[in-house]
Design an enzyme around this catalytic site. Sequence first.
Site, PDB file in Angstrom:
ATOM      1  N   LYS A  22       0.857  -1.186   0.000  1.00 42.45           N
ATOM      2  CA  LYS A  22       0.000   0.000   0.000  1.00 42.45           C
ATOM      3  C   LYS A  22       0.887   1.228   0.000  1.00 42.45           C
ATOM      4  CE  LYS A  22      -2.275   3.620   1.832  1.00 42.45           C
ATOM      5  NZ  LYS A  22      -1.768   4.764   2.641  1.00 42.45           N
ATOM      6  N   GLY A  25       0.690   9.177   0.409  1.00 45.54           N
ATOM      7  CA  GLY A  25       1.534  10.247   0.914  1.00 45.54           C
ATOM      8  C   GLY A  25       2.418  10.869  -0.143  1.00 45.54           C
ATOM      9  N   GLY A  58      -4.173  11.125  -1.139  1.00 45.45           N
ATOM     10  CA  GLY A  58      -4.836  12.236  -0.464  1.00 45.45           C
ATOM     11  C   GLY A  58      -4.282  13.591  -0.836  1.00 45.45           C
ATOM     12  N   ASP A 175      -5.800   2.177   3.409  1.00 43.89           N
ATOM     13  CA  ASP A 175      -5.268   1.104   4.259  1.00 43.89           C
ATOM     14  C   ASP A 175      -6.269  -0.038   4.363  1.00 43.89           C
ATOM     15  OD1 ASP A 175      -2.823   2.427   4.899  1.00 43.89           O
ATOM     16  OD2 ASP A 175      -3.899   3.679   6.329  1.00 43.89           O
ATOM     17  N   LYS A 230      -4.150   3.883  10.131  1.00 49.54           N
ATOM     18  CA  LYS A 230      -3.172   2.958   9.554  1.00 49.54           C
ATOM     19  C   LYS A 230      -2.909   1.789  10.496  1.00 49.54           C
ATOM     20  CE  LYS A 230      -0.031   4.935   7.292  1.00 49.54           C
ATOM     21  NZ  LYS A 230      -0.663   4.632   5.987  1.00 49.54           N
TER      22      LYS A 230
END
Length: 271
Positions: A22, A25, A58, A175, A230
């Site tokens: 995954k 960021g 995001g 997540d 997370k």
Amino acid sequence: MTNQEHNQVSNQGMSQSPLVIKIGGAIMESTDAQISLFNTIKKLQKQNRNVVIVHGGGCVVDQQLAAAGFVSDKIDGLRVSSPEHMDIIVGALSGSVNKNLVSMASSCGISSIGLALHDGNMIKCVAADAKLGCVGIPQTNDHTTLEALMQAGNLVFISSIGSLANGQLVNVNADDAAVAISELIDAELVLLTDVAGVKGKDDEYLAELNNEQAQQLIDEGIINGGMIAKVRAAFAAATQLRRSIAVASWKTPEQLLLLQNGQVIGTRINP
């Protein structure tokens, strides 16, 4: 036969389980970091390791929402996805982010395909708490398409966009999406983040973490923000998959090769 039972049978002739990575960021904004990761994945593929990447994005969503004049709220690190925001969120995650990742991996010589969670009926979603807006909770459904793509030698990128039974598109915590995909194909899971793991009271990264320790750190505010979601997702995965989950940094992707030898990377989240 359940998905997990099927995969355990189908993987009996394989030397190792698939690996789900995954990402999210700042790696989404760093071409060099992506290339470094993909070059590491090429080495894993040469060792006959199937890899699937589940991604959020995001930072890209925030940029595109702001450009459209929208402000996005978060609750416990989870984005509130208002109906009027969804076209932008879907376009950002399943569109620009997903296709840019596919394009970059292809430029590194990797055969790549981009999907959303509901493609091939892989994952079905149920509505999350209404206060989060158009957000879904992922549930495993059909592994057939994903397995076929992996067996054909593809690196599969899966965005954290899914759909409800009525066809409504929903945003899914990336997540949680990675946990569901890992369960779907009985895979090892690594959550790559902007930091090298989970920090403890002494501000140093923990080698491992159990549920009781994590809850105490959350109660004390040491684990906070997006790391709460997370860590909880990692514990859900560890419990469901009955194996530990790694939370590690994307800045040193070569550490993924250590997994081939059973070595520990990042913070190990124990079931």
